[in-house]
Design a protein around this motif. Structure first.
Motif, PDB file in Angstrom:
ATOM      1  N   TRP A  42       0.842  -1.194   0.000  1.00 40.98           N
ATOM      2  CA  TRP A  42       0.000   0.000   0.000  1.00 40.98           C
ATOM      3  C   TRP A  42       0.873   1.237   0.000  1.00 40.98           C
ATOM      4  O   TRP A  42       2.057   1.188   0.302  1.00 40.98           O
ATOM      5  N   LYS A  43       0.290   2.370  -0.361  1.00 39.78           N
ATOM      6  CA  LYS A  43       0.962   3.654  -0.272  1.00 39.78           C
ATOM      7  C   LYS A  43      -0.087   4.740  -0.078  1.00 39.78           C
ATOM      8  O   LYS A  43      -1.284   4.522  -0.286  1.00 39.78           O
ATOM      9  N   CYS A  44       0.374   5.901   0.341  1.00 34.59           N
ATOM     10  CA  CYS A  44      -0.511   7.036   0.558  1.00 34.59           C
ATOM     11  C   CYS A  44      -0.269   8.083  -0.517  1.00 34.59           C
ATOM     12  O   CYS A  44       0.871   8.332  -0.892  1.00 34.59           O
ATOM     13  N   GLU A  45      -1.332   8.665  -0.988  1.00 37.88           N
ATOM     14  CA  GLU A  45      -1.235   9.705  -2.003  1.00 37.88           C
ATOM     15  C   GLU A  45      -2.326  10.737  -1.740  1.00 37.88           C
ATOM     16  O   GLU A  45      -3.516  10.431  -1.861  1.00 37.88           O
ATOM     17  N   GLY A  46      -1.895  11.969  -1.355  1.00 35.49           N
ATOM     18  CA  GLY A  46      -2.871  13.012  -1.060  1.00 35.49           C
ATOM     19  C   GLY A  46      -3.774  12.674   0.103  1.00 35.49           C
ATOM     20  O   GLY A  46      -4.922  13.120   0.161  1.00 35.49           O
ATOM     21  N   GLY A  47      -3.278  11.848   1.031  1.00 37.82           N
ATOM     22  CA  GLY A  47      -4.081  11.469   2.183  1.00 37.82           C
ATOM     23  C   GLY A  47      -4.954  10.251   1.952  1.00 37.82           C
ATOM     24  O   GLY A  47      -5.609   9.781   2.879  1.00 37.82           O
ATOM     25  N   SER A  48      -4.981   9.704   0.717  1.00 45.98           N
ATOM     26  CA  SER A  48      -5.778   8.525   0.398  1.00 45.98           C
ATOM     27  C   SER A  48      -4.918   7.269   0.490  1.00 45.98           C
ATOM     28  O   SER A  48      -3.728   7.291   0.161  1.00 45.98           O
ATOM     29  N   LEU A  49      -5.541   6.180   0.909  1.00 44.28           N
ATOM     30  CA  LEU A  49      -4.850   4.902   1.021  1.00 44.28           C
ATOM     31  C   LEU A  49      -5.062   4.109  -0.265  1.00 44.28           C
ATOM     32  O   LEU A  49      -6.205   3.777  -0.622  1.00 44.28           O
ATOM     33  N   LEU A  50      -3.969   3.820  -0.979  1.00 39.20           N
ATOM     34  CA  LEU A  50      -4.038   3.072  -2.230  1.00 39.20           C
ATOM     35  C   LEU A  50      -3.444   1.677  -2.001  1.00 39.20           C
ATOM     36  O   LEU A  50      -2.366   1.540  -1.440  1.00 39.20           O
ATOM     37  N   VAL A  51      -4.163   0.647  -2.461  1.00 35.90           N
ATOM     38  CA  VAL A  51      -3.743  -0.742  -2.294  1.00 35.90           C
ATOM     39  C   VAL A  51      -3.230  -1.275  -3.619  1.00 35.90           C
ATOM     40  O   VAL A  51      -3.814  -1.024  -4.678  1.00 35.90           O
ATOM     41  N   ASN A  52      -2.114  -2.008  -3.565  1.00 31.86           N
ATOM     42  CA  ASN A  52      -1.462  -2.533  -4.768  1.00 31.86           C
ATOM     43  C   ASN A  52      -2.098  -3.861  -5.181  1.00 31.86           C
ATOM     44  O   ASN A  52      -2.061  -4.836  -4.429  1.00 31.86           O
ATOM     45  N   VAL A  53      -2.688  -3.877  -6.360  1.00 35.79           N
ATOM     46  CA  VAL A  53      -3.265  -5.096  -6.907  1.00 35.79           C
ATOM     47  C   VAL A  53      -2.623  -5.361  -8.265  1.00 35.79           C
ATOM     48  O   VAL A  53      -2.826  -4.618  -9.223  1.00 35.79           O
ATOM     49  N   ASP A  54      -1.796  -6.414  -8.303  1.00 38.47           N
ATOM     50  CA  ASP A  54      -1.115  -6.802  -9.542  1.00 38.47           C
ATOM     51  C   ASP A  54      -0.344  -5.645 -10.168  1.00 38.47           C
ATOM     52  O   ASP A  54      -0.409  -5.397 -11.373  1.00 38.47           O
ATOM     53  N   GLY A  55       0.360  -4.903  -9.333  1.00 40.39           N
ATOM     54  CA  GLY A  55       1.222  -3.838  -9.827  1.00 40.39           C
ATOM     55  C   GLY A  55       0.546  -2.499 -10.011  1.00 40.39           C
ATOM     56  O   GLY A  55       1.200  -1.523 -10.390  1.00 40.39           O
TER      57      GLY A  55
END
Length: 383
Positions: A42-55
């Motif tokens: 996972w990573k954060c971008e602009g305060g949002s939580l983004l989850v890595n799915v297949d790259g």
């Protein structure tokens, strides 16, 4: 805040974000032959939580529909999933860029501010005796006055700060310990150096993020004339940031700060001074949780005034107020409040054995949804 929920709810955001959201996205969008080895990052971008799915990093909260969630059969309701994902964003991303800027400002201004105050205080070593309050002049905040044999001073500072960011739902507690010393080189120039340790705890959604920091900073003060002076501080800070679950990352911080000071003379027992200056900070942050390394910059200008009164030959109470303007920051300009006032009151005391003390209370006003209170104690020995 999650104080009314069970321990499971406290940690469910982070658990669901990694263990449920990524598989759900993979289940709904990819074929059985697709690789999911990268899922769970996972990573954060602009305060949002983004989850890595297949790259590919995706916001699982908006990507997972209620139908898809129910078809997975996790045993958790869709509304619970949305709430948990929102909590995960707060915990893992420290909520918003606004919150991160506030944290950076609090951490930096407290450390750099303490050192700058001591740098400005060395000016009293350069001014020499005044017509009024000669006994105290040059002793309470700086080295001994020009007419004294003392040219060197050692000092120690302790500061406790608490900041409440209501928009981010976060509370920060911070302690600073600073040791330093300075020496009068000429009638117009004094130089010094300091080392400081800072520990802080950021609480978001009942979860604590701890960090420690070591700072090394040289400083100098120059007497321009009888009523004006300048001081300069530069330094390096190494921060160790700890996340829940044992993850940690480092931050390398570089900063410079400078002030132009003015002060009055011959006002009987009163003393009035003012200053204007700036502070520039650059953080180089290591990547964590799949995020890349990044640089964060912060620039603040401020101006202020202080009025003090010699109540006795050894006691000097004072009041001060500063106006702050943040010129460079990472937060959203439409939501971040980049101006504020810092008011304070304190007392300086001349003690036996060439010891000098200063106790100061301060409070921040004018920043929307943000409060900050500090207590600072300083002791100094001249020789």
């Amino acid at each position: 805040m999650l104080s009314g929920k069970s321990l499971l709810n406290h940690v469910a955001g982070g658990v669901l974000a990694v263990s449920l959201v990524a598989p759900a996205l993979s289940y709904g969008w990819t074929s059985s032959s697709s690789s999911s080895s990268s899922s769970g990052e996972w990573k954060c971008e602009g305060g949002s939580l983004l989850v890595n799915v297949d790259g590919t990093y995706t916001d699982g909260s908006s990507a997972v529909t209620e139908e898809l969630w129910n078809s997975i059969g996790t045993g958790y309701s869709y509304s619970y999933f949305q709430s948990a994902y929102s909590d995960a964003a707060k915990i893992l991303c420290s909520n918003t860029a606004d919150a991160k800027t506030n944290q950076m400002r609090v951490s930096t201004t407290q450390t750099v501010g303490l050192i700058s105050q001591r740098a400005a205080g060395t000016v009293r070593a350069l001014r020499g005796p005044r017509n009024t309050a000669n006994l105290l002049d040059g002793q309470l905040t700086g080295m001994a006055a020009g007419g004294s044999a003392a040219k060197t001073g050692l000092w120690a500072n302790f500061d406790h700060t608490r900041a409440d960011d209501r928009a981010a739902g976060s509370d920060t507690k911070l302690n600073n310990f600073v040791l330093g010393g300075d020496h009068k080189l000429t009638d117009k120039l004094a130089v010094g150096a300091s080392v400081s340790y800072q520990d802080s705890t950021l609480s978001v959604a009942s979860t604590d993020f701890d960090s420690t920091a070591w700072t090394v900073a040289p400083y100098a003060a120059y007497l321009i004339n009888d009523n004006m002076s300048a001081d300069f501080v530069a330094g390096y800070t190494w921060l160790k940031n700890k996340q829940p679950g044992g993850t940690s990352y480092d931050t390398n911080r570089y900063f410079v700060a400078s002030n132009l000071n003015a002060f009055t003379t011959n006002l009987d027992k009163w003393e009035v001074g003012g200053h204007t200056g700036f502070m520039f900070v650059k953080d180089k942050v290591d990547g964590v949780g799949g995020a890349e390394k990044n640089d964060i910059s912060f620039l603040q200008a401020k101006t202020g005034i202080e009025t003090s009164y010699f109540a006795t030959k050894s006691v000097q109470p004072y009041l001060n107020m500063d106006y702050e303007q943040d010129l460079v920051y990472e937060a959203d300009q439409s939501t971040y409040d980049d101006t504020g006032f810092v008011t304070g009151m304190g007392v300086r005391v001349d003690m036996p054995a060439n010891l000098l003390g200063d106790l100061h209370l301060s409070k921040t006003y004018g920043r929307r949804n943000f409060d900050q209170d500090s207590i600072t104690a300083n002791v100094r020995m001249n020789f």
